[in-house]
Write an enzyme that holds these catalytic residues in place. Structure first.
Site, mmCIF file in Angstrom:
data_model
loop_
_atom_site.group_PDB
_atom_site.id
_atom_site.type_symbol
_atom_site.label_atom_id
_atom_site.label_comp_id
_atom_site.label_asym_id
_atom_site.label_seq_id
_atom_site.Cartn_x
_atom_site.Cartn_y
_atom_site.Cartn_z
ATOM 1 N N ALA A 48 35.505 30.902 20.441
ATOM 2 C CA ALA A 48 34.063 30.746 20.650
ATOM 3 C C ALA A 48 33.768 30.325 22.091
ATOM 4 O O ALA A 48 32.765 30.751 22.679
ATOM 5 C CB ALA A 48 33.489 29.748 19.657
ATOM 6 N N GLY B 7 34.136 33.372 24.098
ATOM 7 C CA GLY B 7 33.116 34.296 23.603
ATOM 8 C C GLY B 7 31.728 33.945 24.097
ATOM 9 O O GLY B 7 30.933 34.825 24.439
ATOM 10 N N ASP B 8 31.420 32.661 24.156
ATOM 11 C CA ASP B 8 30.131 32.201 24.655
ATOM 12 C C ASP B 8 29.945 32.663 26.102
ATOM 13 O O ASP B 8 28.908 33.218 26.463
ATOM 14 C CB ASP B 8 30.059 30.677 24.561
ATOM 15 C CG ASP B 8 28.800 30.105 25.173
ATOM 16 O OD1 ASP B 8 27.692 30.537 24.798
ATOM 17 O OD2 ASP B 8 28.915 29.202 26.033
ATOM 18 N N GLY B 9 30.973 32.472 26.907
ATOM 19 C CA GLY B 9 30.883 32.842 28.312
ATOM 20 C C GLY B 9 30.779 34.334 28.534
ATOM 21 O O GLY B 9 29.951 34.807 29.318
ATOM 22 N N GLU C 8 30.202 33.850 18.367
ATOM 23 C CA GLU C 8 30.896 33.680 19.643
ATOM 24 C C GLU C 8 32.410 33.814 19.482
ATOM 25 O O GLU C 8 33.089 34.346 20.367
ATOM 26 C CB GLU C 8 30.539 32.327 20.262
ATOM 27 C CG GLU C 8 29.094 32.277 20.727
ATOM 28 C CD GLU C 8 28.636 30.890 21.135
ATOM 29 O OE1 GLU C 8 29.356 29.902 20.844
ATOM 30 O OE2 GLU C 8 27.569 30.792 21.750
#
Length: 143
Positions: free
Chosen positions: A28, A31-33, A113
């Protein structure tokens, strides 16, 4: 993009890792970035705008409530592996909370994410882009 990732790995002497051993919160995190980078790229490539307007538009798309809404459309389309990653991310015990989201929205967004991180780290960039496009279309339909 895959070539640039390969180059990054070579230049920093990084070895390929077993992604299945990663915690869902690590997936996550990346994934967020990467999701935010893709959103920003989409917005910038749509045309030159004031940075403040770009930020406001991007913020609406990367917040937990929007990601949670996208999951409603995306989850039925997930492969079994993506579904497993999503559930691990959604059910992970996080020590942070979102400012403007319910606990449920935040957990679903963490799962989203995690899937983005999994797809990125496994080199499935086209799949990630396809899911982002479908998710954004679902948000547009909900206006």
């Amino acid at each position: 993009m895959e070539e640039s990732i390969k180059y990054l790995m070579e230049q920093f002497h990084l070895e390929k890792q077993n992604i299945r051993s990663y915690s869902p919160l690590t997936l996550a995190y990346i994934g967020d970035g990467i999701y935010e980078l893709y959103i920003r790229t989409i917005l910038v490539e749509q045309g030159n705008r004031q940075a403040n307007k770009l930020h406001k538009h991007a913020s609406r798309l990367v917040k937990a409530p929007a990601q949670s809404k996208m999951i409603e459309t995306l989850e039925p389309l997930f492969t079994p592996e993506e579904e497993a990653v999503y559930k691990r991310g959604r059910n992970a015990k996080s020590y942070t909370t979102a400012k403007n989201a319910t606990t449920g929205e935040y957990r679903r967004a963490t799962g989203f994410e995690a899937v983005m991180g999994y797809l990125y780290l496994t080199g499935q960039h086209f799949r990630m882009i396809d899911l982002i496009k479908i998710g954004m279309e679902a948000l547009d339909d909900g206006k």
